[in-house]
Design an enzyme around this catalytic site. Structure first.
Site, short mmCIF file in Angstrom:
data_model
loop_
_atom_site.label_atom_id
_atom_site.label_comp_id
_atom_site.label_asym_id
_atom_site.label_seq_id
_atom_site.Cartn_x
_atom_site.Cartn_y
_atom_site.Cartn_z
N PHE A 179 21.48 7.10 -7.32
CA PHE A 179 21.60 8.53 -7.03
C PHE A 179 20.81 9.40 -8.01
O PHE A 179 20.47 10.54 -7.71
CB PHE A 179 23.08 8.96 -7.06
CG PHE A 179 23.64 9.18 -8.44
CD1 PHE A 179 23.42 10.37 -9.13
CD2 PHE A 179 24.37 8.20 -9.10
CE1 PHE A 179 23.91 10.57 -10.41
CE2 PHE A 179 24.87 8.38 -10.38
CZ PHE A 179 24.64 9.57 -11.02
N LYS A 223 16.72 2.04 1.33
CA LYS A 223 18.15 2.35 1.45
C LYS A 223 18.48 3.20 0.22
O LYS A 223 18.74 2.70 -0.86
CB LYS A 223 18.97 1.05 1.45
CG LYS A 223 20.33 1.12 2.13
CD LYS A 223 21.27 2.20 1.64
CE LYS A 223 21.98 1.87 0.36
NZ LYS A 223 22.79 2.98 -0.18
N GLU A 258 23.78 6.85 -1.14
CA GLU A 258 24.52 7.63 -0.17
C GLU A 258 24.95 8.98 -0.74
O GLU A 258 25.43 9.85 -0.02
CB GLU A 258 25.72 6.85 0.38
CG GLU A 258 26.72 6.34 -0.65
CD GLU A 258 26.34 4.97 -1.25
OE1 GLU A 258 25.17 4.81 -1.65
OE2 GLU A 258 27.21 4.11 -1.35
N ARG A 259 24.78 9.17 -2.07
CA ARG A 259 25.20 10.44 -2.68
C ARG A 259 24.17 11.55 -2.44
O ARG A 259 24.52 12.71 -2.34
CB ARG A 259 25.38 10.28 -4.18
CG ARG A 259 26.15 9.06 -4.58
CD ARG A 259 27.49 9.41 -5.18
NE ARG A 259 28.26 8.20 -5.37
CZ ARG A 259 29.18 7.74 -4.52
NH1 ARG A 259 29.48 8.40 -3.42
NH2 ARG A 259 29.82 6.63 -4.77
N SER A 268 23.23 0.29 -11.09
CA SER A 268 24.07 -0.12 -12.21
C SER A 268 23.98 -1.63 -12.43
O SER A 268 23.62 -2.39 -11.52
CB SER A 268 25.51 0.29 -11.93
OG SER A 268 25.94 -0.31 -10.75
N CYS A 284 18.83 6.83 -16.73
CA CYS A 284 18.92 5.48 -17.29
C CYS A 284 18.19 5.40 -18.62
O CYS A 284 18.38 4.46 -19.38
CB CYS A 284 18.31 4.47 -16.34
SG CYS A 284 16.56 4.72 -16.12
N GLU A 341 28.36 2.05 -20.38
CA GLU A 341 27.40 3.10 -20.04
C GLU A 341 28.22 4.26 -19.46
O GLU A 341 28.80 4.13 -18.38
CB GLU A 341 26.41 2.59 -18.98
CG GLU A 341 25.40 3.63 -18.60
CD GLU A 341 24.47 3.19 -17.46
OE1 GLU A 341 24.92 2.49 -16.54
OE2 GLU A 341 23.28 3.58 -17.50
P1 NAD Z 1 24.91 1.99 -8.09
O1 NAD Z 1 24.68 0.64 -8.63
O2 NAD Z 1 26.30 2.42 -7.85
O3 NAD Z 1 24.14 2.18 -6.69
C1 NAD Z 1 22.78 1.85 -6.54
C2 NAD Z 1 22.52 1.45 -5.10
O4 NAD Z 1 23.27 0.27 -4.80
C3 NAD Z 1 22.95 2.49 -4.08
O5 NAD Z 1 21.98 2.56 -3.07
C4 NAD Z 1 24.28 1.97 -3.55
O6 NAD Z 1 24.51 2.31 -2.20
C5 NAD Z 1 24.13 0.47 -3.68
N1 NAD Z 1 25.40 -0.21 -4.00
C6 NAD Z 1 26.46 0.29 -4.68
N2 NAD Z 1 27.42 -0.65 -4.82
C7 NAD Z 1 26.95 -1.77 -4.23
C8 NAD Z 1 27.48 -3.09 -4.06
N3 NAD Z 1 28.68 -3.42 -4.53
N4 NAD Z 1 26.73 -3.99 -3.40
C9 NAD Z 1 25.50 -3.69 -2.93
N5 NAD Z 1 24.96 -2.44 -3.07
C10 NAD Z 1 25.67 -1.50 -3.71
O7 NAD Z 1 24.16 3.01 -9.09
P2 NAD Z 1 24.23 4.59 -9.09
O8 NAD Z 1 25.56 5.04 -9.56
O9 NAD Z 1 23.70 5.14 -7.82
O10 NAD Z 1 23.12 4.92 -10.20
C11 NAD Z 1 23.39 4.98 -11.57
C12 NAD Z 1 23.08 3.67 -12.25
O11 NAD Z 1 21.71 3.32 -12.04
C13 NAD Z 1 23.25 3.73 -13.75
O12 NAD Z 1 23.83 2.53 -14.18
C14 NAD Z 1 21.84 3.85 -14.27
O13 NAD Z 1 21.62 3.38 -15.60
C15 NAD Z 1 21.11 3.00 -13.29
N6 NAD Z 1 19.68 3.31 -13.27
C16 NAD Z 1 18.84 2.42 -13.82
C17 NAD Z 1 17.50 2.69 -13.85
C18 NAD Z 1 16.54 1.72 -14.46
O14 NAD Z 1 15.35 1.92 -14.26
N7 NAD Z 1 16.96 0.69 -15.15
C19 NAD Z 1 17.01 3.89 -13.29
C20 NAD Z 1 17.91 4.76 -12.70
C21 NAD Z 1 19.26 4.46 -12.70
#
Ligand code: NAD
Length: 492
Positions: free
Chosen positions: A147, A171, A174-175, A224, A279, A377
């Site tokens: 998101f 994909k 969804e937020r 994450s 991140c 985090e």
């Molecule tokens: P998230 O992991 O909750 O969601 C990321 C994506 O995965 C979304 O599209 C979501 O729909 C999908 N998803 C969520 N739960 C899932 C599951 N159980 N199985 C399969 N797919 C699933 O992350 P978020 O809250 O949207 O974003 C924040 C996180 O992303 C933080 O941890 C941040 O550090 C990380 N991030 C990392 C980077 C990097 O480059 N390393 C960059 C941006 C964000």
């Protein structure tokens, strides 16, 4: 109420949705997001695969031309895109423009695709034998995004994947799903053939269908750490190549010789920009020697001047966080900190009484490994200060941390900086630069629990990830060279 459409085969596809989107600055529901089921996932994969067969044969010049036009359209629509991001994510308009600018770099780099996709040629490796290599697209790429950067992270993936000749199924989170649909539409406006760029919305179920679908060849994921690990394990088990970038806990080490005003500015900018939902945000300042007290004084002085408000108010330094649940989770880390022996120097949790999902800046003194506020985090406007005696203690703390996304060092000592860059087990290092996101001609990636898979994202490693190598060995024998020889062919 608006439902965000999927984007399949060049068309918006409406569907009813159950997941709400919010304006985080007001807390109001603004729309709904549909969830693609297995029938729709099958359809989009089929359509993308069909389109990929033509797109892979498109000329490099036509791909370049489309990406140039896409870049132009992104610039022309910058205000619209930034407003869309602010309305669903909550970050300030300036910050939304900033993420678009960093995403644009990836499109610009991808425009140099004729150079990035060049193969090698070796003449006369054996008598009359030449060898050349080419890189071909992998086929269909699933791009799954978080998101916190609804424009920049999709652009990290799609610019390079499309330039390499692949079809993409994005994909988005969804937020804040709307910006992705606009990106896909602008690509069509730029001349991309229908079906090459698709967007499907959904949740974990949708992602899981993409991860095991036989029609998908590669998966780029950013999100994450627990989900990144799951995506990597499931996707690779299904025979796909996967790069899965995870979460972070980024340290900023301040040595006693550092300019403390510059360091305090950096701690504020990198700790609280975008409400800490980056991140590459700094979440722990590691104060070495006797630096902690004067540094904390300078940080608090700056922190007290911050304005927190709606992202579309130009006076706001940062906006709300993404959801009510996330706000409450962040507050939990601050309220439980004293029980862990942490001093709460500034407590911004009182802002939660405002409408919307606001948390003010929080500063915690005395964080260390073993406490939840250090180990997890938090992904919010909460900056911790860890006190250590020596440079070696600081490096040991950074290296013992299971995350390894970014790290920064503040110093005036070039030798200490050089040593630090060599000694830390972290993928991206800033020397007096608190948010060292590499420019597009380098690739982005952390170490340890911040990246699963070996390939960093975008830049040269992006082109490598989205393509497969072929090596062609060629000989044009003359009739006089006819012979039978069952020996293993050598070059001598
Ligand atoms: P998230 O992991 O909750 O969601 C990321 C994506 O995965 C979304 O599209 C979501 O729909 C999908 N998803 C969520 N739960 C899932 C599951 N159980 N199985 C399969 N797919 C699933 O992350 P978020 O809250 O949207 O974003 C924040 C996180 O992303 C933080 O941890 C941040 O550090 C990380 N991030 C990392 C980077 C990097 O480059 N390393 C960059 C941006 C964000």
């Amino acid at each position: 109420m608006q439902t965000v459409p999927h984007f399949i085969n060049g068309q918006r596809r409406s569907a009813s949705g159950a997941t709400p989107t919010y304006n985080p600055a007001t807390g109001e529901i603004t729309g709904q997001v549909p969830t693609a089921d297995s029938t729709l996932v099958d359809e989009v994969v089929r359509s993308a695969r069909r389109a990929s067969l033509t797109w892979r044969n498109s000329s490099l010049s036509s791909r370049t031309n489309i990406l140039f036009t896409f870049r132009h359209l992104l610039v022309r629509h910058a205000n619209e895109l930034a407003a869309l991001v602010t309305s669903e994510h909550g970050k300030t308009l300036a910050d939304a423009h900033g993420e678009l600018a960093r995403g644009l770099e990836n499109v610009e780099y991808a425009c140099g695709l004729t150079g990035h996709l060049k193969g090698d040629f070796s003449s006369q490796v054996a008598d009359g034998v030449d060898v050349h290599s080419v890189r071909e697209p992998v086929g269909v790429v699933a791009a799954i995004t978080p998101f916190n950067f609804p424009i920049m992270v999709p652009l990290w993936m799609i610019a390079t994947a499309l330039a390499s000749g692949n079809a993409v199924i994005l994909k988005p989170s969804e937020r804040d799903p709307s910006a992705s649909v606009r990106l896909a539409e602008l690509l069509i406006d730029a001349g991309l053939p229908e079906g090459v760029m698709n967007v499907v919305h959904g949740n974990a179920d949708t992602v899981n269908q993409l991860l095991v679908h036989p029609g998908i060849d590669a998966v780029s994921f950013v999100g994450s750490t627990p989900v990144a690990r799951h995506v990597y394990e499931t996707g690779t088990l299904s025979g796909k190549r996967v790069q899965a970038l995870g979460g972070a806990k980024n340290h900023m080490v301040v040595l006693p010789d550092a300019d403390l005003d510059i360091a305090a500015d950096a701690a504020i900018n990198a700790g609280f920009g975008s409400a800490g939902e980056r991140c590459m945000a700094i979440s722990v300042v590691v104060a070495v020697g006797d630096v902690a007290d004067p540094l904390i004084a300078k940080i608090t002085e700056r922190l007290d001047r911050l304005t927190i408000g709606p992202g579309d108010d130009p006076s706001s330094d940062f906006g709300p966080v993404i959801t009510k649940e996330h706000r409450d989770r962040i507050i939990g880390y601050v309220t439980s900190a004293p029980a862990d022996g942490i001093t709460v120097v500034r407590d911004g949790t009182g802002l939660s009484s405002r409408p919307g999902f606001f948390v003010g800046p929080c500063l915690l003194d005395g964080v260390r490994p073993g406490q939840k506020a250090y180990d997890d985090e938090i992904f919010g406007p909460v900056l911790g200060v860890a006190r250590v005696a020596t440079y070696a203690d600081a490096v040991a703390m950074v290296n013992a941390n299971p995350f390894g996304n970014g790290v920064a060092l503040f110093t005036r000592d070039g030798n200490a900086a050089r040593l630090f860059a060599r000694e830390v087990t972290v993928g991206m290092i800033g020397i007096n630069v608190p948010v060292p996101v590499p420019i597009a001609s380098y690739s982005f990636g952390g170490w340890k629990n911040s990246l699963f898979g070996h390939a960093h994202i975008y830049g040269p490693e992006g082109f490598s990830f989205y393509t497969r190598a072929k090596v062609v060995t060629t000989r044009w024998p003359q009739p006089s060279e006819s012979q039978i020889d069952l020996g293993f062919p050598t070059t001598r």
